[in-house]
Each structure stands twice: as structure tokens, then as C-alpha cells.
Design a protein around this motif. Structure first.
Motif, mmCIF file in Angstrom:
data_model
loop_
_atom_site.group_PDB
_atom_site.id
_atom_site.type_symbol
_atom_site.label_atom_id
_atom_site.label_comp_id
_atom_site.label_asym_id
_atom_site.label_seq_id
_atom_site.Cartn_x
_atom_site.Cartn_y
_atom_site.Cartn_z
ATOM 1 N N GLU A 1 -1.737 3.814 -7.391
ATOM 2 C CA GLU A 1 -1.470 5.115 -6.824
ATOM 3 C C GLU A 1 -3.191 5.465 -6.063
ATOM 4 O OE1 GLU A 1 -0.491 7.971 -9.750
ATOM 5 O OE2 GLU A 1 1.366 7.158 -10.326
ATOM 6 N N ASN B 1 -2.958 3.958 -2.333
ATOM 7 C CA ASN B 1 -1.910 4.905 -1.411
ATOM 8 C C ASN B 1 -2.323 6.248 -0.731
ATOM 9 O OD1 ASN B 1 -0.142 3.161 -1.705
ATOM 10 N ND2 ASN B 1 0.810 4.026 -3.400
ATOM 11 N N TYR B 2 -3.009 6.438 -1.970
ATOM 12 C CA TYR B 2 -3.664 8.295 -1.505
ATOM 13 C C TYR B 2 -4.709 7.882 -1.266
ATOM 14 C CZ TYR B 2 -7.199 11.979 -2.103
ATOM 15 O OH TYR B 2 -8.111 12.604 -1.729
ATOM 16 N N LYS C 1 -2.904 7.236 2.497
ATOM 17 C CA LYS C 1 -2.591 8.332 3.043
ATOM 18 C C LYS C 1 -4.123 8.861 3.650
ATOM 19 C CE LYS C 1 0.699 12.270 2.760
ATOM 20 N NZ LYS C 1 -0.104 12.741 3.368
#
Length: 315
Positions: free
Chosen positions: A140, A143-144, A147
Motif C-alpha cells: 500500500e 502504491n501510494y 501514484k
């Protein structure tokens, strides 16, 4: 004859001529390049002119000229503080390998890398490596981060050099270009290079005691890739910094800040305490990353030349 330097050991240079033949070359006299005080005047990636030694051993030559570089990367000399060591020249793009842990790649490190690449108009690509080793919570976070940088406009890829995930996508980006891989020691640069084209470059495990990589690459070296293009393998680095940059310029190399600059009340706004600052307003509205802003302020406040002149891109 003209060729490209593929390897440097400090006194001898392996040069690939235009006909594909390799020569071991040395230099005569001193090369002075635009006032650079360098411990090594010629670097991997340099295009040079050389002559074969008439009375020397077969395959040996003497470098007589360095063709003007489009860019180069330097490291501050450890022993000679006022001199630099040129790591590589004429790089088309730079990949930064990022790992969440083992070792940790801090966002301050990433942002210094990106700022420097922006300043000298070099394409920077972020590779988030060891994606196979993370648990759900760590994924997570990866992915943060991906992005965040993707939204700014940077190319990002989640990869695993160990199991081959997204290696073909990296190859596509590298085709017909000269690429350099950077990152903290231990992030998997050599493992990735091996996975890309079966190149046998020495690798090392992470030091469990210090959670840092062992330095396995002593000199930069260029390799031809079977799928087209070249790669420059560089020594592991633990710091990355900028140089020759005015404070007023720094915000221009954060693309998301630069887009808002014209909306600031003052054209020389540093995005600190100035009134009607579009960057600060966007931050308060949650449209910009506080992490990026914090690193920007840190770079503004610190003595860049003394503390962060470690590895830099230079025109």
C-alpha cells in the motif's frame, strides 16, 4: 579514429571504435575541460578521438580529444574536496531504483535525484524494486508513493529484479538509449542488470548489520544490450545532490510547483512565507504532496554545495 569509452580504470580506457572493435587506450598530457577540476578527465560514455600506437602493442591507442559532452555525472572526490570524479557522460536517461526497506530509500533522496535530472533535462524513471518481498501494508505504501510521482508526471514501474516482474517493460524503455542505473547500495542495481540481459555483473547481499549494501562496483562500466541500447553500471551511491543552482530556481525543478508559479503574487516567490503563494494554497487544499514540499524546504535551507554535493548531473 573515433569511439566510445566503455570502461575506465583510472589509467587505461577501453574504447569501442565505430567499427565495433575494442582498443585499450591511454592519454598523453592533461585534458582541461571547461575548468573542471577532476580526478579523472575521461569517463565512461565519453566519445573520444584516438590514434593507434605505431610502436606499441597491437590494440593499444592514445586518446587525443574528447568530443563535447551533452551531460555528465560527477561525484565529489573523497580525498580531494575541491575536486570531483566524473562517473559517466552522455547519458540519455537515468533510472533510480527505490526500495521501501533493506535498504530504505528516503523521499529526500528521490527528490534530490529528480530535481537534478530536471535541472539538466535528463529523463528520470523510478523503478520500485523488490516488489515481491513486501507484505500488504508495505505494498500500500509503495502504491501510494508510485501514484504520487506518477501524478506529477514521472514514469514509474513496480519491478522485481529477482523474479523478473516487469523486466520486459524496463527493456522497452531502454531500447536504443544509453541508460544509467542509480540508487542506494543494496537496492538491486546489479541484480537488475543481470536480469535484463544476462550480464554477469558481480552482486552482493545486503549487510544485515548495517542494512546497507556492499559496494560491489568500483568503476563505472558500459555494456551493450542484445535488445538494443547500452547500460552504464555505476558505483552504489548513498547521497545525491544538486549544485550550481540559485534558490530562486529550485522550485522550477519541482514540476508541480512550476505549474503554479505564474499564479503566485511574486514572480520570485520561494513558496515559504510570501503572501498569496499558489503553491502554499494548493498544499492547504491537499492538491500537492506535503512530503515533496518538506523536501523542497529542506533543500532550500541546507548548504547544498557542502552537504549534498555527492553525486550530480552536470551539463
Amino acid at each position: 579514429m573515433q569511439g566510445t569509452v566503455y570502461k575506465s580504470t583510472g589509467s587505461w580506457y577501453t574504447v569501442k571504435a565505430e567499427n565495433g572493435e575494442f582498443f585499450e587506450c591511454r592519454i598523453k598530457g592533461k585534458f582541461r575541460i571547461k575548468g573542471i577540476k577532476s580526478t579523472n578527465p575521461i569517463a565512461v560514455g565519453d566519445i573520444v578521438e584516438f590514434e593507434l600506437e605505431a610502436d606499441g602493442e597491437e590494440g593499444n591507442g592514445v586518446i587525443t580529444k574528447i568530443v563535447e559532452r551533452k551531460n555528465y555525472i560527477v561525484r565529489k572526490s573523497v580525498n580531494l574536496s575541491k575536486q570531483v570524479h566524473i562517473i559517466a557522460a552522455n547519458v540519455d536517461q537515468a533510472f533510480l531504483l527505490v526500495t521501501l526497506n533493506n535498504p530504505i530509500t528516503y523521499t529526500a533522496f528521490i527528490d534530490r535525484f529528480l530535481v537534478t535530472a530536471e535541472a539538466y533535462d535528463i529523463t528520470a524513471i523510478l523503478l520500485f524494486n523488490k516488489i515481491d518481498s513486501y507484505n500488504g501494508e508495505e505494498l500500500e505504501e509503495v502504491n501510494y508513493l508510485m501514484k504520487m510521482y506518477e501524478d506529477i508526471g514521472y514514469e514509474v514501474l513496480a519491478i522485481s529484479a529477482k523474479n523478473g516482474e516487469n523486466i520486459e517493460a524496463v527493456k522497452d524503455l531502454m531500447k536504443d538509449k544509453t541508460s544509467m542505473f542509480s540508487g542506494n547500495s543494496g537496492v538491486g542495481k546489479s541484480t537488475l542488470v543481470n536480469a535484463l540481459d544476462g550480464l554477469e555483473i558481480k552482486t552482493a547481499e545486503i549487510s544485515e548489520q548495517h542494512m546497507q549494501g556492499q559496494h560491489t562496483t568500483t568503476f563505472a562500466e558500459m555494456y551493450d544490450l542484445s535488445f538494443g541500447g547500452k547500460i552504464i553500471d555505476t558505483p552504489g551511491i548513498r547521497g545525491f545532490g544538486v549544485v550550481d543552482m540559485e534558490k530562486e530556481e529550485l522550485g522550477d525543478y519541482f514540476p508541480e510547483f512550476f505549474k503554479l508559479k505564474s499564479a503566485c503574487k511574486f514572480n520570485n516567490c520561494l513558496h515559504l512565507d510570501e503572501p498569496k503563494c499558489a503553491v502554499k494554497e494548493a498544499l492547504e487544499e491537499g492538491k500537492l504532496s506535503w512530503s515533496r514540499y518538506k523536501n523542497y524546504v529542506q533543500m532550500l535551507e541546507e548548504d547544498v554545495d557542502e552537504n549534498y554535493r555527492t553525486d550530480i548531473y552536470k551539463n
